[in-house]
Design a protein around this motif. Structure first.
Motif, PDB file in Angstrom:
ATOM      1  N   ILE A  10      -6.207 -16.912  41.689  1.00  0.00           N
ATOM      2  CA  ILE A  10      -6.339 -15.450  41.593  1.00  0.00           C
ATOM      3  C   ILE A  10      -7.828 -15.119  41.524  1.00  0.00           C
ATOM      4  N   SER A  11      -8.255 -14.140  42.315  1.00  0.00           N
ATOM      5  CA  SER A  11      -9.678 -13.802  42.324  1.00  0.00           C
ATOM      6  C   SER A  11     -10.051 -13.014  41.068  1.00  0.00           C
ATOM      7  N   ILE A  12     -11.311 -13.085  40.734  1.00  0.00           N
ATOM      8  CA  ILE A  12     -11.807 -12.376  39.545  1.00  0.00           C
ATOM      9  C   ILE A  12     -11.957 -10.904  39.901  1.00  0.00           C
ATOM     10  N   ASN A  13     -11.183 -10.055  39.231  1.00  0.00           N
ATOM     11  CA  ASN A  13     -11.189  -8.618  39.509  1.00  0.00           C
ATOM     12  C   ASN A  13     -12.339  -7.925  38.783  1.00  0.00           C
ATOM     13  N   TYR A  14     -12.584  -8.371  37.552  1.00  0.00           N
ATOM     14  CA  TYR A  14     -13.654  -7.764  36.760  1.00  0.00           C
ATOM     15  C   TYR A  14     -13.856  -8.609  35.506  1.00  0.00           C
ATOM     16  N   VAL A  15     -15.070  -8.597  34.983  1.00  0.00           N
ATOM     17  CA  VAL A  15     -15.339  -9.243  33.703  1.00  0.00           C
ATOM     18  C   VAL A  15     -15.932  -8.178  32.782  1.00  0.00           C
ATOM     19  N   ASP A  16     -15.164  -7.851  31.754  1.00  0.00           N
ATOM     20  CA  ASP A  16     -15.586  -6.839  30.785  1.00  0.00           C
ATOM     21  C   ASP A  16     -16.279  -7.586  29.636  1.00  0.00           C
ATOM     22  N   ARG A  17     -17.611  -7.612  29.675  1.00  0.00           N
ATOM     23  CA  ARG A  17     -18.362  -8.402  28.682  1.00  0.00           C
ATOM     24  C   ARG A  17     -18.247  -7.817  27.277  1.00  0.00           C
ATOM     25  N   GLU A  18     -18.157  -6.481  27.184  1.00  0.00           N
ATOM     26  CA  GLU A  18     -18.070  -5.869  25.854  1.00  0.00           C
ATOM     27  C   GLU A  18     -16.806  -6.302  25.129  1.00  0.00           C
ATOM     28  N   ASN A  37     -15.045  -8.881  26.133  1.00  0.00           N
ATOM     29  CA  ASN A  37     -14.844 -10.306  26.419  1.00  0.00           C
ATOM     30  C   ASN A  37     -13.519 -10.539  27.145  1.00  0.00           C
ATOM     31  N   GLU A  38     -13.307  -9.712  28.195  1.00  0.00           N
ATOM     32  CA  GLU A  38     -12.045  -9.779  28.940  1.00  0.00           C
ATOM     33  C   GLU A  38     -12.277 -10.156  30.396  1.00  0.00           C
ATOM     34  N   LEU A  39     -11.367 -10.965  30.901  1.00  0.00           N
ATOM     35  CA  LEU A  39     -11.297 -11.285  32.330  1.00  0.00           C
ATOM     36  C   LEU A  39     -10.114 -10.511  32.904  1.00  0.00           C
ATOM     37  N   TRP A  40     -10.395  -9.741  33.978  1.00  0.00           N
ATOM     38  CA  TRP A  40      -9.309  -8.969  34.598  1.00  0.00           C
ATOM     39  C   TRP A  40      -8.836  -9.691  35.854  1.00  0.00           C
ATOM     40  N   LEU A  41      -7.524  -9.798  35.975  1.00  0.00           N
ATOM     41  CA  LEU A  41      -6.921 -10.383  37.179  1.00  0.00           C
ATOM     42  C   LEU A  41      -5.930  -9.372  37.754  1.00  0.00           C
ATOM     43  N   LEU A  42      -6.166  -8.968  38.993  1.00  0.00           N
ATOM     44  CA  LEU A  42      -5.223  -8.085  39.677  1.00  0.00           C
ATOM     45  C   LEU A  42      -4.256  -8.984  40.448  1.00  0.00           C
ATOM     46  N   ILE A  43      -2.993  -8.923  40.058  1.00  0.00           N
ATOM     47  CA  ILE A  43      -2.024  -9.871  40.616  1.00  0.00           C
ATOM     48  C   ILE A  43      -0.995  -9.153  41.479  1.00  0.00           C
ATOM     49  N   GLN A  44      -0.924  -9.580  42.726  1.00  0.00           N
ATOM     50  CA  GLN A  44       0.110  -9.066  43.620  1.00  0.00           C
ATOM     51  C   GLN A  44       1.364  -9.900  43.420  1.00  0.00           C
ATOM     52  N   LEU A  45       2.498  -9.228  43.264  1.00  0.00           N
ATOM     53  CA  LEU A  45       3.749  -9.936  43.027  1.00  0.00           C
ATOM     54  C   LEU A  45       4.306 -10.409  44.371  1.00  0.00           C
ATOM     55  N   VAL A  46       4.063 -11.686  44.650  1.00  0.00           N
ATOM     56  CA  VAL A  46       4.427 -12.240  45.962  1.00  0.00           C
ATOM     57  C   VAL A  46       5.713 -13.058  45.857  1.00  0.00           C
ATOM     58  N   GLY A  47       5.752 -13.925  44.886  1.00  0.00           N
ATOM     59  CA  GLY A  47       6.908 -14.824  44.732  1.00  0.00           C
ATOM     60  C   GLY A  47       7.237 -14.997  43.263  1.00  0.00           C
ATOM     61  N   GLU A  48       7.992 -16.068  42.981  1.00  0.00           N
ATOM     62  CA  GLU A  48       8.457 -16.251  41.600  1.00  0.00           C
ATOM     63  C   GLU A  48       7.314 -16.472  40.617  1.00  0.00           C
ATOM     64  N   GLY A  49       6.284 -17.191  41.043  1.00  0.00           N
ATOM     65  CA  GLY A  49       5.172 -17.482  40.145  1.00  0.00           C
ATOM     66  C   GLY A  49       4.448 -16.223  39.707  1.00  0.00           C
ATOM     67  N   THR A  50       4.087 -15.394  40.664  1.00  0.00           N
ATOM     68  CA  THR A  50       3.346 -14.173  40.315  1.00  0.00           C
ATOM     69  C   THR A  50       4.256 -13.174  39.586  1.00  0.00           C
ATOM     70  N   ARG A  51       5.550 -13.146  39.933  1.00  0.00           N
ATOM     71  CA  ARG A  51       6.473 -12.261  39.211  1.00  0.00           C
ATOM     72  C   ARG A  51       6.593 -12.689  37.753  1.00  0.00           C
ATOM     73  N   HIS A  52       6.570 -14.001  37.537  1.00  0.00           N
ATOM     74  CA  HIS A  52       6.633 -14.515  36.169  1.00  0.00           C
ATOM     75  C   HIS A  52       5.364 -14.115  35.403  1.00  0.00           C
ATOM     76  N   LEU A  53       4.209 -14.240  36.055  1.00  0.00           N
ATOM     77  CA  LEU A  53       2.950 -13.847  35.396  1.00  0.00           C
ATOM     78  C   LEU A  53       2.977 -12.362  35.030  1.00  0.00           C
ATOM     79  N   ALA A  54       3.602 -11.554  35.885  1.00  0.00           N
ATOM     80  CA  ALA A  54       3.628 -10.102  35.645  1.00  0.00           C
ATOM     81  C   ALA A  54       4.457  -9.752  34.424  1.00  0.00           C
ATOM     82  N   GLU A  55       5.256 -10.699  33.937  1.00  0.00           N
ATOM     83  CA  GLU A  55       6.064 -10.433  32.745  1.00  0.00           C
ATOM     84  C   GLU A  55       5.336 -10.819  31.457  1.00  0.00           C
TER      85      GLU A  55
END
Lengths: 260, 303
Positions: free
Chosen positions: A56-64, A66-84
């Protein structure tokens, strides 16, 4: 760059769209340095038919925060599971992986165009933020099927001008990104792009014809993400196979065999 | 602490846990995540005398509990390895073992000779079982005469520890194991990947550029375990077991079935530190069951 395996905590899981979620992952310790265009390998646990990590590509890093943002497209079972994933859940990631986009030298007055389509808009946000922080004024050109498919527009507007195309004309100009009038009205010195391969190829052809430098971010199917398995290869102009995970995912179009 | 050291012929391993060729690069790819010198050995990427570009993309298809690959032995050749990679890995404090492949008996021999010159490479793993190349590879590993011919030729020129990696894509793996033992192999490693296939139903096309590919991961473990057990009854030389190992428990099972050591392959992609956990888990298992040495569990299956 040193790579890390980290257990990050889900700080937020925002369903931006029926097919996309935005995971904000927080580290206990300060997150390592990450360049725009780099990616992470996300482990998917307790999903019986999902074996490999998901790149998954790095969507944004919020340094204040201390967060990593991941924009995830629900493609298959793996990404659908992550979305939960729920707030407080732990998610194991390898990061930062690959090489990011080439940033202009400080003091350059280049005009930079960032073209994103679909889930390929994800790395453009962090790239735009880093360019802005470096004193540049990036211009975004984002394409989608319809208005509802354009995500994070307010976040993009914080870092630069935003132009939009939709295939149905419900927002911005109707058509594809390569047809947008801004390409005729303004002259750019560098184009960065990520999105569906036909879109990136069209952007690359445009850039090549106009003599504009262009970098594209590939998403070849991969297993390890660290250059060990040699599954995600791209054949370059020199006929050699290279791993997208370690030599890319960002490539200058001059290196690729796409335009031959 | 239990004693974890084992021997494969003259090769001394600090513990039985090694990483499988094609899944661990040259070791250095994993050095950010773990202390790779804790491993008993590292089997580096398959090497051929001439450079190979491998198969076209796409080369990988995920399956439940595993994956198919069709990499096709992409590597920069034995000279490049000797000149550019060997200097980077020769001082890693573990057994760096080169997986050697070829397209003919002559190219296997040439590659083995080139690698034999490298002082800090104590062993080779002769790959007569790669399912993803058109010439050579598995062709030698599926008949007793082919396996005998290539092992005999390499044995003549390779004085150090010679391990032969066997294919599961055969009617009776024990016959092949006996044949290579008779030609002087010091050990066998098994299993290489199982020939498989993936189809994209929507596109009505194969997923892999080569149509078929090699299946690996936890889904193949029961087959690998069975083959290790059968082979351990058939040969006297040590067996290195691999195929879907993802935990210390899997490693214990392979050793009980008769393996002297094991390799971890595809699971390195899921958890790059799994091999370290397996080393620690083997030690805990021995202590818990009162084994002074891990050697006591080799072939200790009670049937």
């Amino acid at each position: 760059m040193k790579k890390y395996m980290l257990d990050l905590k889900v700080a937020a899981n925002e369903r931006l769209h029926p097919n996309y979620c935005l995971l904000k992952l927080r580290g206990d310790e300060a997150l390592p340095e990450m360049h725009p265009g780099q990616f992470v390998q996300v482990r998917v646990e307790d999903s019986p038919r999902t074996f490999l990590r998901r790149p998954i590509s790095i969507n944004y890093v919020d340094r204040e925060r201390n967060e990593l943002w991941l924009l995830i497209q629900l493609v298959g079972e793996g990404t659908r599971h992550l979305a939960e994933a729920r707030v407080g859940d732990s998610i194991n990631v390898l990061l930062p992986l690959g090489n990011g986009f080439t940033l202009p030298n400080e003091g350059d007055t280049q005009k930079l165009l960032l073209v994103g389509g679909g889930v390929g808009t994800a790395p453009m946000l962090y790239l735009g933020a880093c360019l802005k922080a470096g004193g540049f004024t990036p211009t975004f050109l984002l394409g989608a099927r319809s208005e509802g498919d354009l995500l994070q527009l307010d976040a993009f507007r914080a870092w630069g001008e935003v132009y939009v195309t939709t295939e149905d004309g419900s927002m911005g100009e109707r058509g594809y990104v390569t047809n947008h009038s801004v390409l005729k009205e303004k002259r750019f010195d560098m184009i960065y792009t990520c999105g569906p391969k036909p879109m990136m190829m069209a952007v690359a052809r445009y850039a090549s014809a106009e003599g504009i430098a262009c970098e594209v971010s590939l998403e070849n199917t991969m297993a390890c993400g660290i250059g060990a398995c040699l599954c995600c290869v791209e054949k370059l102009k020199d006929e050699h196979h290279v791993c997208v995970c370690t030599e890319g995912p960002v490539f200058n179009i001059e290196k690729l065999s796409w335009l031959n | 602490m239990a004693e974890l050291n084992v021997n494969i012929g003259n090769l001394k391993l600090k513990n039985p846990v090694m990483t499988a060729s094609g899944t661990f690069g040259y070791g250095i790819e994993y050095a950010d995540f773990m202390d790779i010198s804790r491993l008993g050995g590292i089997f580096v990427k398959g090497t051929t005398i001439q450079p190979r570009e491998g198969n076209p993309y796409p080369r990988m298809a995920e399956t439940p509990a595993g994956m198919l690959n069709a990499v096709g032995l992409q590597n920069k050749g034995a000279d490049y390895f000797a000149e550019h990679i060997y200097p980077q890995i020769k001082d890693i404090d573990t057994n760096m073992i080169v997986n050697v492949s070829g397209s003919s008996v002559e190219t296997y021999v040439e590659c083995a000779e080139r690698i034999a010159e490298l002082e800090r490479i104590p062993a080779i793993e002769l790959n007569i079982s790669c399912p993803n190349v058109k010439q050579g590879g598995m062709a030698f590993g599926v008949t007793c005469s082919g396996a005998s011919e290539v092992v005999r030729a390499v044995r003549k020129v390779y004085p150090k520890t010679l391990i032969v990696k066997l294919s599961p894509n055969v009617t009776d793996i024990t016959e092949i194991a006996r044949a290579v033992e008779a030609e002087g192999a010091d050990a066998v490693s098994l299993i290489n990947t199982m020939l498989g296939m993936a189809i994209d139903a929507e596109k009505r096309r194969p997923v892999l550029s080569t149509i078929t590919g090699g299946l690996s991961g936890p889904c193949v473990k029961p087959v690998a375990l069975r083959m290790v057990w059968q082979t351990s009854k058939a040969v006297q030389i040590p067996i290195i077991g691999l195929g879907g190992i993802s935990s210390w428990k899997d490693a214990v099972e392979f050793m009980l079935a008769g393996a002297t050591a094991i390799q971890i392959g595809t699971y390195n992609f899921v958890d790059p530190t799994v091999s370290i956990q397996v080393i620690d888990g083997l030690n805990d298992y021995c202590e818990r069951h009162g084994f002074k040495s891990v050697r006591e569990i080799i072939g200790a299956l009670e049937v």
